[in-house]
Design a protein around this motif. Structure first.
Motif, PDB file in Angstrom:
ATOM      1  N   GLY A  29      12.162  12.446  -5.957  1.00  0.00           N
ATOM      2  CA  GLY A  29      13.579  12.115  -5.958  1.00  0.00           C
ATOM      3  C   GLY A  29      13.783  10.607  -6.093  1.00  0.00           C
ATOM      4  N   PHE A  30      14.872  10.229  -6.712  1.00  0.00           N
ATOM      5  CA  PHE A  30      15.134   8.822  -7.009  1.00  0.00           C
ATOM      6  C   PHE A  30      15.315   7.977  -5.752  1.00  0.00           C
ATOM      7  CE2 PHE A  30      18.062   5.307  -7.889  1.00  0.00           C
ATOM      8  CZ  PHE A  30      17.337   4.630  -8.860  1.00  0.00           C
ATOM      9  N   ASP A  31      16.086   8.467  -4.807  1.00  0.00           N
ATOM     10  CA  ASP A  31      16.425   7.656  -3.635  1.00  0.00           C
ATOM     11  C   ASP A  31      15.211   7.229  -2.827  1.00  0.00           C
ATOM     12  OD1 ASP A  31      19.121   7.686  -4.231  1.00  0.00           O
ATOM     13  OD2 ASP A  31      19.520   9.472  -3.019  1.00  0.00           O
ATOM     14  N   ARG A  32      14.163   8.032  -2.817  1.00  0.00           N
ATOM     15  CA  ARG A  32      12.981   7.736  -1.992  1.00  0.00           C
ATOM     16  C   ARG A  32      11.957   6.852  -2.695  1.00  0.00           C
ATOM     17  NH1 ARG A  32      10.629  13.083  -0.268  1.00  0.00           N
ATOM     18  NH2 ARG A  32       9.268  11.725   0.946  1.00  0.00           N
ATOM     19  N   LEU A  33      12.171   6.539  -3.965  1.00  0.00           N
ATOM     20  CA  LEU A  33      11.204   5.750  -4.724  1.00  0.00           C
ATOM     21  C   LEU A  33      11.260   4.276  -4.375  1.00  0.00           C
ATOM     22  CD1 LEU A  33      11.615   7.112  -8.343  1.00  0.00           C
ATOM     23  CD2 LEU A  33       9.935   7.737  -6.650  1.00  0.00           C
ATOM     24  N   THR A  34      10.102   3.642  -4.468  1.00  0.00           N
ATOM     25  CA  THR A  34      10.043   2.194  -4.308  1.00  0.00           C
ATOM     26  C   THR A  34       9.491   1.587  -5.601  1.00  0.00           C
ATOM     27  OG1 THR A  34       7.772   2.156  -3.477  1.00  0.00           O
ATOM     28  CG2 THR A  34       9.550   2.441  -1.827  1.00  0.00           C
ATOM     29  N   LYS A  56      14.839  -1.100  -9.098  1.00  0.00           N
ATOM     30  CA  LYS A  56      14.768   0.227  -9.717  1.00  0.00           C
ATOM     31  C   LYS A  56      16.122   0.632 -10.299  1.00  0.00           C
ATOM     32  CE  LYS A  56      15.614   3.135  -5.629  1.00  0.00           C
ATOM     33  NZ  LYS A  56      15.068   4.214  -4.795  1.00  0.00           N
ATOM     34  N   TYR A  57      17.196   0.111  -9.746  1.00  0.00           N
ATOM     35  CA  TYR A  57      18.532   0.435 -10.254  1.00  0.00           C
ATOM     36  C   TYR A  57      18.753  -0.174 -11.637  1.00  0.00           C
ATOM     37  CZ  TYR A  57      19.191   2.008  -5.524  1.00  0.00           C
ATOM     38  OH  TYR A  57      19.054   2.666  -4.333  1.00  0.00           O
ATOM     39  N   GLN A  58      18.253  -1.391 -11.838  1.00  0.00           N
ATOM     40  CA  GLN A  58      18.390  -1.996 -13.159  1.00  0.00           C
ATOM     41  C   GLN A  58      17.534  -1.246 -14.184  1.00  0.00           C
ATOM     42  OE1 GLN A  58      17.062  -6.059 -13.836  1.00  0.00           O
ATOM     43  NE2 GLN A  58      18.717  -6.368 -15.318  1.00  0.00           N
ATOM     44  N   LEU A  59      16.378  -0.751 -13.774  1.00  0.00           N
ATOM     45  CA  LEU A  59      15.549   0.071 -14.652  1.00  0.00           C
ATOM     46  C   LEU A  59      16.332   1.310 -15.081  1.00  0.00           C
ATOM     47  CD1 LEU A  59      12.913   1.067 -16.012  1.00  0.00           C
ATOM     48  CD2 LEU A  59      12.129   1.796 -13.745  1.00  0.00           C
ATOM     49  N   VAL A  60      16.952   1.995 -14.136  1.00  0.00           N
ATOM     50  CA  VAL A  60      17.749   3.185 -14.461  1.00  0.00           C
ATOM     51  C   VAL A  60      18.945   2.797 -15.310  1.00  0.00           C
ATOM     52  CG1 VAL A  60      19.197   5.007 -13.479  1.00  0.00           C
ATOM     53  CG2 VAL A  60      16.978   4.537 -12.501  1.00  0.00           C
ATOM     54  N   LEU A 104      16.894  12.646 -14.361  1.00  0.00           N
ATOM     55  CA  LEU A 104      17.968  11.757 -13.913  1.00  0.00           C
ATOM     56  C   LEU A 104      19.234  12.492 -13.502  1.00  0.00           C
ATOM     57  CD1 LEU A 104      17.448   8.834 -16.422  1.00  0.00           C
ATOM     58  CD2 LEU A 104      17.003   8.808 -13.966  1.00  0.00           C
ATOM     59  N   LEU A 105      19.498  13.665 -14.100  1.00  0.00           N
ATOM     60  CA  LEU A 105      20.706  14.416 -13.752  1.00  0.00           C
ATOM     61  C   LEU A 105      20.435  15.552 -12.773  1.00  0.00           C
ATOM     62  CD1 LEU A 105      22.383  14.694 -17.272  1.00  0.00           C
ATOM     63  CD2 LEU A 105      23.083  13.217 -15.371  1.00  0.00           C
ATOM     64  N   GLY A 106      19.177  15.884 -12.561  1.00  0.00           N
ATOM     65  CA  GLY A 106      18.827  17.009 -11.703  1.00  0.00           C
ATOM     66  C   GLY A 106      19.026  16.725 -10.221  1.00  0.00           C
ATOM     67  N   LYS A 107      18.639  17.682  -9.408  1.00  0.00           N
ATOM     68  CA  LYS A 107      18.839  17.613  -7.953  1.00  0.00           C
ATOM     69  C   LYS A 107      18.183  16.395  -7.311  1.00  0.00           C
ATOM     70  CE  LYS A 107      19.029  22.646  -7.642  1.00  0.00           C
ATOM     71  NZ  LYS A 107      19.069  22.831  -9.095  1.00  0.00           N
ATOM     72  N   SER A 110      19.326  10.592 -10.037  1.00  0.00           N
ATOM     73  CA  SER A 110      20.111   9.442  -9.620  1.00  0.00           C
ATOM     74  C   SER A 110      21.595   9.775  -9.676  1.00  0.00           C
ATOM     75  CB  SER A 110      19.816   8.261 -10.553  1.00  0.00           C
ATOM     76  OG  SER A 110      20.755   7.238 -10.383  1.00  0.00           O
ATOM     77  N   PRO A 111      22.256   9.846  -8.514  1.00  0.00           N
ATOM     78  CA  PRO A 111      23.705  10.076  -8.533  1.00  0.00           C
ATOM     79  C   PRO A 111      24.425   9.000  -9.350  1.00  0.00           C
ATOM     80  CG  PRO A 111      22.852  10.291  -6.308  1.00  0.00           C
ATOM     81  CD  PRO A 111      21.735   9.763  -7.163  1.00  0.00           C
TER      82      PRO A 111
END
Length: 184
Positions: A29-34, A56-60, A104-107, A110-111
């Motif tokens: 999941g995206f939120d737990r990544l470092t 990581k947000y700028q990467l996304v 990216l759109l899945g459960k 990244s919201p």
């Protein structure tokens, strides 16, 4: 080092980081990544990551910008084509990058990505509608509908062709737009 070999290295680093990001989103999941986990998976240094991205947000965000440019390009390329063909090209693009959009759109995705995609699609829809008393409601609903259709389609193993999905979503969007016209 020549500029062309540096460009190849930068492109390679970015590609590895994106692939690592998608793999890790699928797993954790995206939120737990470092950033450390992304660089470790990509086998690139943290310094290489930070030469390209702030976090990581700028990467996304860069992935989003490139994905939306490509998606919208499918809609505007061959603008003389009928709208259904352009929508089918839109879903064909999503199918080509199924793993990226699914992650990216899945459960576990990244919201932020989903929110930005809905907003971009709403803007695109609003450009093709005359101003209405509903304001931004109709484009927002239609944009959300398309993102949800993509998510459903990918989560269910693409049970229909891009052309079928384009036809179904276009009919639903047309019904929403027709109903909104009656509000005037």
């Amino acid at each position: 080092m020549s500029q062309s070999s540096e460009n190849v290295r930068v492109r390679r680093t970015r590609k590895l980081l994106r692939e690592a990001l998608v793999e890790l989103i699928e797993e954790r999941g995206f939120d737990r990544l470092t950033v450390g986990e992304i660089t470790e998976r990509a086998m690139v240094s943290r310094a290489a990551f930070y030469r390209n991205y702030r976090d990581k947000y700028q990467l996304v965000e860069q992935i989003f910008d490139e994905a939306m440019a490509a998606l919208l390009g499918t809609m505007t390329d061959g603008a003389e084509r009928p709208p259904l063909e352009r929508w089918a090209a839109f879903f064909e693009h999503v199918a080509r990058y199924e793993r990226l959009y699914g992650a990216l759109l899945g459960k576990k995705g990244s919201p932020w990505f989903a929110t930005r995609m809905r907003a971009s699609l709403a803007t695109m829809v609003s450009e093709h509608l005359p101003p209405k008393p509903s304001g931004e409601l109709v484009p927002t609903l239609v944009g959300a509908m398309f993102v949800q259709a993509i998510t459903w389609w990918l989560d269910n193993g693409r049970p229909s062709t891009p052309e079928q999905l384009a036809n179904q979503t276009a009919q639903l969007a047309s019904a929403v737009i027709a109903e909104a016209k009656s509000w005037a």
